[in-house]
Design a protein around this motif. Structure first.
Motif, PDB file in Angstrom:
ATOM      1  N   ASP A   1      40.448  21.298  12.863  1.00  0.00           N
ATOM      2  CA  ASP A   1      39.420  20.323  12.500  1.00  0.00           C
ATOM      3  C   ASP A   1      38.087  20.758  13.097  1.00  0.00           C
ATOM      4  O   ASP A   1      38.022  21.636  13.963  1.00  0.00           O
ATOM      5  N   SER A   2      37.017  20.166  12.630  1.00  0.00           N
ATOM      6  CA  SER A   2      35.685  20.612  13.044  1.00  0.00           C
ATOM      7  C   SER A   2      35.448  20.404  14.539  1.00  0.00           C
ATOM      8  O   SER A   2      34.753  21.217  15.167  1.00  0.00           O
ATOM      9  N   ALA A   3      36.026  19.375  15.148  1.00  0.00           N
ATOM     10  CA  ALA A   3      35.844  19.157  16.593  1.00  0.00           C
ATOM     11  C   ALA A   3      36.471  20.297  17.394  1.00  0.00           C
ATOM     12  O   ALA A   3      35.884  20.778  18.373  1.00  0.00           O
ATOM     13  N   ALA A   4      37.651  20.748  16.997  1.00  0.00           N
ATOM     14  CA  ALA A   4      38.323  21.851  17.696  1.00  0.00           C
ATOM     15  C   ALA A   4      37.535  23.144  17.522  1.00  0.00           C
ATOM     16  O   ALA A   4      37.367  23.907  18.480  1.00  0.00           O
ATOM     17  N   LYS A   5      37.045  23.394  16.310  1.00  0.00           N
ATOM     18  CA  LYS A   5      36.225  24.585  16.078  1.00  0.00           C
ATOM     19  C   LYS A   5      34.954  24.540  16.922  1.00  0.00           C
ATOM     20  O   LYS A   5      34.579  25.533  17.547  1.00  0.00           O
ATOM     21  N   ASP A   6      34.305  23.391  16.926  1.00  0.00           N
ATOM     22  CA  ASP A   6      33.060  23.253  17.689  1.00  0.00           C
ATOM     23  C   ASP A   6      33.285  23.502  19.175  1.00  0.00           C
ATOM     24  O   ASP A   6      32.450  24.128  19.833  1.00  0.00           O
ATOM     25  N   LYS A   7      34.400  23.025  19.705  1.00  0.00           N
ATOM     26  CA  LYS A   7      34.707  23.229  21.121  1.00  0.00           C
ATOM     27  C   LYS A   7      34.857  24.717  21.436  1.00  0.00           C
ATOM     28  O   LYS A   7      34.309  25.218  22.421  1.00  0.00           O
ATOM     29  N   LEU A   8      35.599  25.435  20.586  1.00  0.00           N
ATOM     30  CA  LEU A   8      35.774  26.877  20.794  1.00  0.00           C
ATOM     31  C   LEU A   8      34.458  27.622  20.644  1.00  0.00           C
ATOM     32  O   LEU A   8      34.113  28.473  21.473  1.00  0.00           O
ATOM     33  N   LEU A   9      33.713  27.306  19.602  1.00  0.00           N
ATOM     34  CA  LEU A   9      32.423  27.975  19.376  1.00  0.00           C
ATOM     35  C   LEU A   9      31.460  27.735  20.528  1.00  0.00           C
ATOM     36  O   LEU A   9      30.741  28.651  20.947  1.00  0.00           O
ATOM     37  N   LYS A  10      31.467  26.524  21.077  1.00  0.00           N
ATOM     38  CA  LYS A  10      30.600  26.212  22.214  1.00  0.00           C
ATOM     39  C   LYS A  10      30.981  27.067  23.421  1.00  0.00           C
ATOM     40  O   LYS A  10      30.101  27.612  24.102  1.00  0.00           O
ATOM     41  N   GLU A  11      32.263  27.221  23.672  1.00  0.00           N
ATOM     42  CA  GLU A  11      32.713  28.035  24.797  1.00  0.00           C
ATOM     43  C   GLU A  11      32.311  29.502  24.602  1.00  0.00           C
ATOM     44  O   GLU A  11      31.829  30.156  25.525  1.00  0.00           O
ATOM     45  N   TRP A  12      32.493  30.020  23.393  1.00  0.00           N
ATOM     46  CA  TRP A  12      32.140  31.412  23.128  1.00  0.00           C
ATOM     47  C   TRP A  12      30.629  31.623  23.206  1.00  0.00           C
ATOM     48  O   TRP A  12      30.167  32.657  23.693  1.00  0.00           O
ATOM     49  N   ARG A  13      29.845  30.657  22.739  1.00  0.00           N
ATOM     50  CA  ARG A  13      28.377  30.762  22.855  1.00  0.00           C
ATOM     51  C   ARG A  13      27.942  30.744  24.320  1.00  0.00           C
ATOM     52  O   ARG A  13      26.990  31.425  24.699  1.00  0.00           O
ATOM     53  N   HIS A  14      28.665  29.983  25.129  1.00  0.00           N
ATOM     54  CA  HIS A  14      28.375  29.960  26.567  1.00  0.00           C
ATOM     55  C   HIS A  14      28.602  31.341  27.179  1.00  0.00           C
ATOM     56  O   HIS A  14      27.798  31.806  27.997  1.00  0.00           O
ATOM     57  N   LEU A  15      29.674  32.010  26.777  1.00  0.00           N
ATOM     58  CA  LEU A  15      29.941  33.369  27.265  1.00  0.00           C
ATOM     59  C   LEU A  15      28.839  34.328  26.815  1.00  0.00           C
ATOM     60  O   LEU A  15      28.417  35.200  27.581  1.00  0.00           O
ATOM     61  N   ASP A  16      28.381  34.158  25.578  1.00  0.00           N
ATOM     62  CA  ASP A  16      27.279  34.980  25.081  1.00  0.00           C
ATOM     63  C   ASP A  16      26.026  34.768  25.938  1.00  0.00           C
ATOM     64  O   ASP A  16      25.341  35.723  26.305  1.00  0.00           O
TER      65      ASP A  16
END
Length: 106
Positions: A20-35
């Motif tokens: 779902d979009s909430a799960a995707k957003d959570k992962l994307l936020k974590e990966w953007r933080h690493l970036d």
């Protein structure tokens, strides 16, 4: 200065589309933080591009890093953040050649 280039090709795994979009957003936020952490320590994102033509992947990211070790730690952080569970990928690492000396290297 970035003497090391990291080329990362990727495509979502089928299970990504089932999140779902909430799960995707959570992962994307974590990966953007690493970036963001990587750029704070000297890495430079040169962009993310869509791939067209004959390829197994849909995007390519190009980054500049100070050293191959910096790439290793960046990638290890992404793996720890569960990136590989959701995306198929291929990575290439390049190190700058020394200045030409008048002879052509293959």
């Amino acid at each position: 200065m970035t003497d090391t280039v990291w080329i990362h090709q990727a495509r979502p795994r089928p299970a990504w589309y089932e999140l779902d979009s909430a799960a995707k957003d959570k992962l994307l936020k974590e990966w953007r933080h690493l970036d963001a952490q990587a750029t704070e320590t000297g890495a430079e994102s040169l962009g993310t591009y869509s791939i067209r033509g004959q390829s197994d992947f849909s995007t390519v990211e190009i980054w500049g890093f100070r050293s191959p070790e910096d790439v290793f730690y960046f990638w290890a952080d992404r793996i720890e953040a569960n990136y590989a569970s959701w995306f198929a990928f291929s990575n290439q690492l390049g190190v700058a050649h020394p200045a030409p000396t008048g002879t052509r290297e293959p």
